[in-house]
Scaffold this active site. Structure first.
Site, short mmCIF file in Angstrom:
data_model
loop_
_atom_site.label_atom_id
_atom_site.label_comp_id
_atom_site.label_asym_id
_atom_site.label_seq_id
_atom_site.Cartn_x
_atom_site.Cartn_y
_atom_site.Cartn_z
N PRO A 98 0.82 -1.21 0.00
CA PRO A 98 0.00 0.00 0.00
C PRO A 98 0.86 1.27 0.00
O PRO A 98 1.88 1.33 0.69
CB PRO A 98 -0.79 -0.12 1.30
CG PRO A 98 -0.82 -1.57 1.60
CD PRO A 98 0.48 -2.11 1.10
N GLU A 99 0.46 2.23 -0.79
CA GLU A 99 1.16 3.52 -0.80
C GLU A 99 0.43 4.50 0.10
O GLU A 99 -0.58 4.17 0.72
CB GLU A 99 1.27 4.03 -2.23
CG GLU A 99 2.16 3.13 -3.11
CD GLU A 99 2.72 3.86 -4.32
OE1 GLU A 99 2.96 5.08 -4.22
OE2 GLU A 99 2.91 3.22 -5.35
N HIS A 131 -5.12 -15.61 9.70
CA HIS A 131 -4.16 -14.52 9.60
C HIS A 131 -4.59 -13.30 10.42
O HIS A 131 -4.06 -12.21 10.21
CB HIS A 131 -3.97 -14.14 8.14
CG HIS A 131 -3.56 -15.30 7.28
ND1 HIS A 131 -2.40 -16.02 7.51
CD2 HIS A 131 -4.16 -15.89 6.21
CE1 HIS A 131 -2.31 -16.99 6.60
NE2 HIS A 131 -3.35 -16.93 5.82
N ARG A 161 1.01 -12.37 4.87
CA ARG A 161 2.44 -12.51 4.60
C ARG A 161 3.31 -12.09 5.79
O ARG A 161 4.51 -12.34 5.80
CB ARG A 161 2.84 -11.69 3.36
CG ARG A 161 2.13 -12.15 2.10
CD ARG A 161 2.69 -11.46 0.88
NE ARG A 161 1.97 -11.80 -0.33
CZ ARG A 161 2.29 -11.37 -1.54
NH1 ARG A 161 3.34 -10.58 -1.71
NH2 ARG A 161 1.57 -11.71 -2.59
N ARG A 181 21.35 17.57 -7.71
CA ARG A 181 21.26 16.11 -7.75
C ARG A 181 21.33 15.60 -9.19
O ARG A 181 20.57 16.01 -10.05
CB ARG A 181 19.97 15.63 -7.08
CG ARG A 181 19.96 15.88 -5.59
CD ARG A 181 18.75 15.28 -4.91
NE ARG A 181 18.85 15.46 -3.46
CZ ARG A 181 19.38 14.58 -2.63
NH1 ARG A 181 19.83 13.43 -3.10
NH2 ARG A 181 19.46 14.82 -1.34
#
Length: 296
Positions: A2-3, A104, A127, A169
């Site tokens: 997830p972001e 889970h 997981r 950069r």
């Protein structure tokens, strides 16, 4: 994984149930997830009132009265669900059936609200790459959060600040934007989308939009606005809901249907009048999607 928009969606889903509620029981059903649970994990939370539920980058923070701050990361498959005493179905539109297995369900929070309403918040992680850790004092000093850069939400990230972060950069622009020490919480999906909105190539040197002159200033301002808007739009839509990711109510978001370039290799660029096609390249082992015609 997830972001930021997905994590913020989870925070907003949990907030009405958790903020102001008292933790009447906390159960960790295994000794660890990605990391071992803190010592006296359940004991230090049980009986405490949750004063605030926050987010820093991709981390959730649960602040409790006279207690430690709980830092939670969802990992690759972690999610929360909310159950109520009456056993009613959780709200939301289910695009994919939620697993009925409780194998889970690793952490269970029983809470009671100020009005007496009882709920159960369950953390499920097949997981087990998620984790829960304690921060003593300010979470900003915890090793997981210390050193994180500016948030890509609100108006803090503007063109001038972005230019100062990228000045000098030589790394590719996309790689620089993924540096969590510069901007916290930006992930692969939304960087690709923001660069497309700003019309900037992910392959160009990051420092080029921080050079003196009107052109670079316009580019940095355009990119800052694109980052803020793509994150805001994704949060409003409920996140991208990649694979089996679900919100606290089990529903899925819709922003994935609005991706302009991500995972759309070979498709026509959706920018009006462009005429180009979406390409895929690999940068630092991760897929980048962009249109070379309108992104320079």
């Amino acid at each position: 994984m997830p972001e930021l928009p997905e994590v913020e969606t989870v925070r907003r889903g949990l907030q009405p149930v958790l903020e102001g509620a008292r933790l009447t029981r906390v159960e960790a059903r295994r000794p660890d997830l990605r990391f071992p649970f803190p010592e006296r994990f359940s004991e230090r939370l049980t009986g405490k009132t949750i004063t605030a539920l926050g987010r820093r980058a991709k981390y959730l923070t649960m602040h409790v009265q006279d207690g430690p701050v709980l830092i939670c990361h969802l990992g690759m498959s972690g999610s929360f669900r909310i159950e109520t005493d009456d056993g009613g179905e959780t709200p939301g539109v289910f695009h994919h059936e939620r697993s009925k297995s409780t194998a889970h369900d690793h952490v269970v929070f029983d809470v009671v609200a100020a009005d007496g309403a009882r709920s159960r918040v369950i953390f499920n992680d097949p997981r087990r790459f998620g984790f829960m850790l304690f921060a003593e004092g300010s979470p900003e000093t915890h090793p997981m959060l210390a050193g994180l850069g500016v948030e890509p939400t609100g108006n803090t990230l503007d063109g001038a600040l972005l230019a100062s972060l990228l000045k000098g950069r030589g790394s590719p622009l996309k790689a620089a934007l993924l540096d969590q020490k510069l901007i916290a919480g930006l992930g692969n999906i939304y960087v690709s989308e923001a660069l497309w909105r700003a019309g900037l190539s992910p392959l160009r040197e990051a420092g080029t939009i921080a050079k003196p002159g009107k052109k670079a200033r316009q580019q940095s301002e355009r990119l800052a606005e694109a980052i803020r808007s793509v994150i805001s739009d994704a949060i409003a839509a409920g996140g991208s809901s990649l694979r089996d990711y679900m919100h606290t109510d089990g529903s899925l978001g819709y922003f994935q249907h609005s991706f302009a370039v991500y995972d759309r290799e070979g498709e026509p660029c959706p920018k009006p009048g462009c005429g180009g096609h979406v390409e895929r390249v690999v940068q630092s082992g991760r897929s980048t999607f962009y249109c070379r015609t309108c992104q320079s």
